[in-house]
Design a protein around this motif. Structure first.
Motif, mmCIF file in Angstrom:
data_model
loop_
_atom_site.group_PDB
_atom_site.id
_atom_site.type_symbol
_atom_site.label_atom_id
_atom_site.label_comp_id
_atom_site.label_asym_id
_atom_site.label_seq_id
_atom_site.Cartn_x
_atom_site.Cartn_y
_atom_site.Cartn_z
ATOM 1 N N GLU A 8 -2.221 20.586 2.916
ATOM 2 C CA GLU A 8 -1.202 21.626 2.748
ATOM 3 C C GLU A 8 -0.681 22.058 4.108
ATOM 4 O O GLU A 8 -1.445 22.238 5.059
ATOM 5 C CB GLU A 8 -1.805 22.808 1.995
ATOM 6 N N GLY A 9 0.621 22.214 4.225
ATOM 7 C CA GLY A 9 1.203 22.697 5.458
ATOM 8 C C GLY A 9 1.070 24.195 5.527
ATOM 9 O O GLY A 9 0.048 24.762 5.194
ATOM 10 N N GLY A 10 2.113 24.865 5.948
ATOM 11 C CA GLY A 10 2.043 26.305 5.974
ATOM 12 C C GLY A 10 3.119 26.942 6.813
ATOM 13 O O GLY A 10 4.025 26.270 7.315
ATOM 14 N N LEU A 11 2.993 28.250 6.937
ATOM 15 C CA LEU A 11 3.921 29.063 7.716
ATOM 16 C C LEU A 11 3.216 29.465 8.998
ATOM 17 O O LEU A 11 2.121 30.034 8.965
ATOM 18 C CB LEU A 11 4.337 30.299 6.917
ATOM 19 N N VAL A 12 3.845 29.176 10.128
ATOM 20 C CA VAL A 12 3.261 29.437 11.433
ATOM 21 C C VAL A 12 4.295 30.132 12.310
ATOM 22 O O VAL A 12 5.494 29.823 12.208
ATOM 23 C CB VAL A 12 2.806 28.120 12.105
ATOM 24 N N GLN A 13 3.844 31.021 13.139
ATOM 25 C CA GLN A 13 4.757 31.651 14.098
ATOM 26 C C GLN A 13 5.039 30.706 15.252
ATOM 27 O O GLN A 13 4.200 29.863 15.609
ATOM 28 C CB GLN A 13 4.150 32.942 14.624
ATOM 29 N N ALA A 14 6.189 30.851 15.825
ATOM 30 C CA ALA A 14 6.542 30.051 16.990
ATOM 31 C C ALA A 14 5.483 30.219 18.070
ATOM 32 O O ALA A 14 4.999 31.329 18.310
ATOM 33 C CB ALA A 14 7.914 30.455 17.513
ATOM 34 N N GLY A 15 5.123 29.098 18.686
ATOM 35 C CA GLY A 15 4.072 29.104 19.683
ATOM 36 C C GLY A 15 2.699 28.840 19.116
ATOM 37 O O GLY A 15 1.743 28.614 19.873
ATOM 38 N N GLY A 16 2.587 28.861 17.808
ATOM 39 C CA GLY A 16 1.301 28.646 17.163
ATOM 40 C C GLY A 16 0.971 27.183 16.986
ATOM 41 O O GLY A 16 1.714 26.292 17.426
ATOM 42 N N SER A 17 -0.144 26.939 16.333
ATOM 43 C CA SER A 17 -0.645 25.588 16.123
ATOM 44 C C SER A 17 -0.977 25.363 14.660
ATOM 45 O O SER A 17 -1.296 26.307 13.927
ATOM 46 C CB SER A 17 -1.902 25.342 16.969
ATOM 47 N N LEU A 18 -0.933 24.114 14.294
ATOM 48 C CA LEU A 18 -1.281 23.716 12.930
ATOM 49 C C LEU A 18 -1.709 22.257 12.972
ATOM 50 O O LEU A 18 -1.126 21.465 13.710
ATOM 51 C CB LEU A 18 -0.086 23.893 12.001
ATOM 52 N N THR A 19 -2.719 21.920 12.198
ATOM 53 C CA THR A 19 -3.151 20.529 12.093
ATOM 54 C C THR A 19 -2.960 20.038 10.669
ATOM 55 O O THR A 19 -3.426 20.675 9.712
ATOM 56 C CB THR A 19 -4.628 20.372 12.485
ATOM 57 N N LEU A 20 -2.251 18.940 10.545
ATOM 58 C CA LEU A 20 -2.091 18.272 9.252
ATOM 59 C C LEU A 20 -3.071 17.110 9.177
ATOM 60 O O LEU A 20 -3.360 16.466 10.188
ATOM 61 C CB LEU A 20 -0.669 17.754 9.083
ATOM 62 N N SER A 21 -3.544 16.844 7.983
ATOM 63 C CA SER A 21 -4.366 15.654 7.775
ATOM 64 C C SER A 21 -3.766 14.833 6.643
ATOM 65 O O SER A 21 -2.980 15.347 5.837
ATOM 66 C CB SER A 21 -5.817 16.022 7.468
ATOM 67 N N CYS A 22 -4.130 13.581 6.616
ATOM 68 C CA CYS A 22 -3.632 12.668 5.588
ATOM 69 C C CYS A 22 -4.800 11.811 5.129
ATOM 70 O O CYS A 22 -5.359 11.041 5.926
ATOM 71 C CB CYS A 22 -2.515 11.809 6.148
ATOM 72 N N ALA A 23 -5.150 11.956 3.873
ATOM 73 C CA ALA A 23 -6.255 11.188 3.312
ATOM 74 C C ALA A 23 -5.725 9.877 2.738
ATOM 75 O O ALA A 23 -4.780 9.877 1.937
ATOM 76 C CB ALA A 23 -6.948 11.990 2.227
ATOM 77 N N PHE A 24 -6.326 8.796 3.177
ATOM 78 C CA PHE A 24 -5.938 7.449 2.746
ATOM 79 C C PHE A 24 -6.910 6.977 1.680
ATOM 80 O O PHE A 24 -8.129 7.034 1.882
ATOM 81 C CB PHE A 24 -5.984 6.529 3.963
ATOM 82 N N SER A 25 -6.400 6.507 0.572
ATOM 83 C CA SER A 25 -7.247 5.851 -0.423
ATOM 84 C C SER A 25 -6.716 4.452 -0.661
ATOM 85 O O SER A 25 -5.503 4.247 -0.711
ATOM 86 C CB SER A 25 -7.308 6.659 -1.725
ATOM 87 N N GLY A 26 -7.620 3.518 -0.779
ATOM 88 C CA GLY A 26 -7.276 2.113 -0.870
ATOM 89 C C GLY A 26 -8.316 1.333 -0.101
ATOM 90 O O GLY A 26 -9.407 1.839 0.188
ATOM 91 N N THR A 27 -7.969 0.138 0.294
ATOM 92 C CA THR A 27 -8.943 -0.685 1.003
ATOM 93 C C THR A 27 -8.536 -0.861 2.457
ATOM 94 O O THR A 27 -7.355 -0.883 2.793
ATOM 95 C CB THR A 27 -9.078 -2.071 0.351
ATOM 96 N N ASN A 28 -9.533 -0.969 3.314
ATOM 97 C CA ASN A 28 -9.337 -1.343 4.708
ATOM 98 C C ASN A 28 -8.378 -0.425 5.458
ATOM 99 O O ASN A 28 -7.350 -0.870 5.989
ATOM 100 C CB ASN A 28 -8.841 -2.777 4.816
ATOM 101 N N PHE A 29 -8.733 0.832 5.512
ATOM 102 C CA PHE A 29 -7.911 1.799 6.252
ATOM 103 C C PHE A 29 -7.654 1.306 7.668
ATOM 104 O O PHE A 29 -6.560 1.484 8.220
ATOM 105 C CB PHE A 29 -8.638 3.147 6.271
ATOM 106 N N ASN A 30 -8.673 0.684 8.274
ATOM 107 C CA ASN A 30 -8.500 0.257 9.663
ATOM 108 C C ASN A 30 -7.662 -0.998 9.792
ATOM 109 O O ASN A 30 -7.563 -1.561 10.885
ATOM 110 C CB ASN A 30 -9.860 0.098 10.341
ATOM 111 N N SER A 31 -7.036 -1.433 8.702
ATOM 112 C CA SER A 31 -6.059 -2.514 8.749
ATOM 113 C C SER A 31 -4.625 -2.001 8.700
ATOM 114 O O SER A 31 -3.688 -2.786 8.524
ATOM 115 C CB SER A 31 -6.272 -3.490 7.586
ATOM 116 N N TYR A 32 -4.476 -0.704 8.830
ATOM 117 C CA TYR A 32 -3.157 -0.082 8.771
ATOM 118 C C TYR A 32 -2.905 0.747 10.024
ATOM 119 O O TYR A 32 -3.775 1.505 10.446
ATOM 120 C CB TYR A 32 -3.041 0.839 7.562
ATOM 121 N N ALA A 33 -1.721 0.592 10.586
ATOM 122 C CA ALA A 33 -1.249 1.585 11.535
ATOM 123 C C ALA A 33 -0.831 2.807 10.725
ATOM 124 O O ALA A 33 -0.431 2.692 9.564
ATOM 125 C CB ALA A 33 -0.065 1.049 12.333
#
Length: 128
Positions: A8-33
């Motif tokens: 989930e993203g969100g609302l952040v004030q200017a100058g702030g920080s936020l970390t997005l993550s992305c969960a991969f499902s499937g095979t061989n994640f390390n075979s993808y850029a």
């Protein structure tokens, strides 16, 4: 079958920080850029960051260079986008993406054309 799910993203004030993550499902994640793009209202989609399948190489668009950091965890099958010093112009829907390594042999991993799989997107809003 590859499926990508952004955090989930969100609302952040200017100058702030936020970390997005992305969960991969499937095979061989390390075979993808892996990469991130974003689209602001009324604007074209912008490809902002990418990381090679090994994690050894990264790419950043000029608009985010020095502020965003992309990374991946090949054990957790997850990629991340750490966003610092956020600006109102960073407001957009952010999409994670995966590029099969075989395709990246002919199309650079830092080109959006290499990416075949996309997440559903997550909204990031930066207030001034």
């Amino acid at each position: 079958q590859v499926k990508l799910v952004e955090s989930e993203g969100g609302l952040v004030q200017a100058g702030g920080s936020l970390t997005l993550s992305c969960a991969f499902s499937g095979t061989n994640f390390n075979s993808y850029a892996m990469g991130w793009s974003r689209q602001a209202p009324g604007k074209e989609r912008e490809f902002v960051a990418a990381v090679s399948w090994s994690g050894d190489h990264t790419y950043y668009g000029d608009s985010v260079k020095g502020r965003f950091t992309i990374s991946r965890d090949n054990i957790k099958n997850t990629e991340y986008l750490q966003m610092n010093n956020l600006k109102p112009e960073d407001t957009a829907v952010y999409y994670c993406a995966a590029a099969p390594v075989m395709k990246s042999y002919t199309v650079p991993y830092y080109s959006s054309r290499a990416y075949d799989y996309w997440g559903q997107g997550t909204q990031v809003t930066v207030s001034s």
